[in-house]
Design an enzyme around this catalytic site. Structure first.
Site, PDB file in Angstrom:
ATOM      1  CG  ASP A 196      -1.889   1.157   1.284  1.00 53.44           C
ATOM      2  OD1 ASP A 196      -2.235   1.679   0.211  1.00 53.44           O
ATOM      3  OD2 ASP A 196      -2.302   1.551   2.388  1.00 53.44           O
ATOM      4  CB  SER A 197       0.215   4.805  -0.577  1.00 57.42           C
ATOM      5  OG  SER A 197      -0.870   4.989   0.323  1.00 57.42           O
TER       6      SER A 197
ATOM      7  CE1 TYR B  56       2.359   5.270  -3.739  1.00 59.71           C
ATOM      8  CE2 TYR B  56       1.038   3.319  -4.144  1.00 59.71           C
ATOM      9  CZ  TYR B  56       2.263   3.895  -3.894  1.00 59.71           C
ATOM     10  OH  TYR B  56       3.375   3.106  -3.801  1.00 59.71           O
ATOM     11  N   GLY B  57      -3.295   8.868  -3.491  1.00 58.48           N
ATOM     12  CA  GLY B  57      -4.533   9.493  -3.945  1.00 58.48           C
ATOM     13  C   GLY B  57      -4.389  10.853  -4.568  1.00 58.48           C
TER      14      GLY B  57
ATOM     15  CB  CYS C 149      -3.360   0.844  -2.466  1.00 55.32           C
ATOM     16  SG  CYS C 149      -3.475   2.582  -2.956  1.00 55.32           S
ATOM     17  CG  ASN C 150      -9.858   1.202  -2.197  1.00 54.63           C
ATOM     18  OD1 ASN C 150     -10.815   0.567  -2.615  1.00 54.63           O
ATOM     19  ND2 ASN C 150      -9.472   1.148  -0.931  1.00 54.63           N
ATOM     20  CB  THR C 151      -5.342   5.205  -5.367  1.00 52.58           C
ATOM     21  OG1 THR C 151      -6.212   6.055  -4.626  1.00 52.58           O
ATOM     22  CG2 THR C 151      -4.747   6.005  -6.519  1.00 52.58           C
TER      23      THR C 151
ATOM     24  CD  GLU D  47       0.943   6.363   6.064  1.00 49.19           C
ATOM     25  OE1 GLU D  47       2.159   6.279   6.319  1.00 49.19           O
ATOM     26  OE2 GLU D  47       0.266   5.390   5.694  1.00 49.19           O
TER      27      GLU D  47
ATOM     28  CB  CYS E  87      -9.028   5.082   1.420  1.00 46.09           C
ATOM     29  SG  CYS E  87      -7.279   5.262   1.854  1.00 46.09           S
ATOM     30  CB  THR E  88      -6.691  -0.069   2.721  1.00 46.89           C
ATOM     31  OG1 THR E  88      -5.560   0.653   2.219  1.00 46.89           O
ATOM     32  CG2 THR E  88      -7.232  -0.982   1.637  1.00 46.89           C
ATOM     33  CG  HIS E  89      -4.382   4.861   4.847  1.00 48.80           C
ATOM     34  ND1 HIS E  89      -3.958   4.424   3.623  1.00 48.80           N
ATOM     35  CD2 HIS E  89      -3.256   5.211   5.530  1.00 48.80           C
ATOM     36  CE1 HIS E  89      -2.636   4.509   3.559  1.00 48.80           C
ATOM     37  NE2 HIS E  89      -2.194   4.987   4.704  1.00 48.80           N
TER      38      HIS E  89
END
Length: 268
Positions: A14-15, A46-47, A77-79, A155, A187-189
């Site tokens: 993921d980002s 990444y978004g 990561c969705n993006t 983050e 978004c996985t976050h």
């Protein structure tokens, strides 16, 4: 397609730390699998990045994971999934599992016919997302909300700060006002802010998180390809980050306690 030993690790990336929610779900149903997780935290999120930059970062990570001889790669990561996974599948001889916002399951259970999607700017503006919404919404309403700044708060480990609370209210309350009874975490976050989002949405809306579904898909792919690890030992997780500092490690340990012990530098 690349053939790998069944005891090889599952690669997840993921980002940043968001995909740890996917890795933890995989660990839950596949306790004997080894996992190599890459967080591209130096380039998160990444978004907001140009698609070509995201693709270059994905290629760098995929090539690193393939050098570790992983048997499957989960793009957590969705993006990255929406903008890059088709290209990655064309470029590399390995199985990929991707993630996309849970719009279909949300619409299936919605009582009002209106759902809200919390996602990054790049996810929402991507052609793949727009096509997904157009294909699924039929007579329903899909409200798409870009959540600038939320990934950065996660983050940084700012889950309960007043600034984070203010952002969540800014993004969630308009969806509730417009009648959304399902809030899709696109978004996985955002799964790591489930408690805070529920606190603001209250009884008005349910949250839709696809982490468990992605874990089940990972199980299905490994089973189909006869790549399940036959070992009965507890699987191990190795964590890599392109911003491998004490703060990153502290947040990772907080998000996945008892699993994350150390982090390794990933070249960026």
């Amino acid at each position: 397609m690349l053939t790998c030993a069944s005891h090889a690790a599952i690669g997840v990336f993921d980002s940043g730390v968001g995909g740890l929610s996917i890795a933890a779900a995989i660990r839950q149903i596949l306790p004997h699998e080894n996992i190599i997780y890459v967080a591209d935290s130096a380039n998160a999120p990444y978004g907001g990045k140009p698609e070509q930059v995201v693709l270059q970062r994905c290629q760098t990570i995929v090539e690193f994971l393939m050098a570790q001889e992983v048997k499957l790669i989960v793009v957590a990561c969705n993006t990255a999934t929406l903008t890059c996974i088709a290209k990655l599948r064309a470029l590399y001889p390995i199985e990929f599992v991707g993630v996309e916002p849970g719009i279909k399951p949300a619409l299936n259970v919605s009582q009002t016919g209106t759902i809200g999607v919390l996602a990054t700017h790049n996810t929402i503006k991507s052609q793949q997302y727009q096509q997904l919404v157009a294909r699924l919404k039929t007579q329903n309403t899909v409200l798409s909300q870009a959540c600038h700044g939320l990934v950065e708060k996660i983050e940084a480990g700012e889950f309960d700060s007043s600034a984070t609370q203010m952002l969540i209210k800014q993004y969630v309350l308009p969806l509730i006002t417009q009648g959304a009874d399902q809030i899709v975490l696109g978004c996985t976050h955002y799964g790591f802010l489930s408690r805070q989002i529920r606190g603001i949405a209250g009884e008005n809306a349910q949250l839709v998180n696809t982490s468990e579904a992605i874990a089940r898909q990972t199980l299905a792919v490994l089973t189909r390809n006869e790549m399940l690890n036959s070992s009965q030992q507890q699987g191990q997780t190795m964590l890599f980050s392109s911003r491998c500092n004490p703060d990153f490690l502290a947040v990772s340990k907080l998000l996945w306690p008892n699993e994350i012990q150390q982090a390794h530098e990933f070249p960026h």
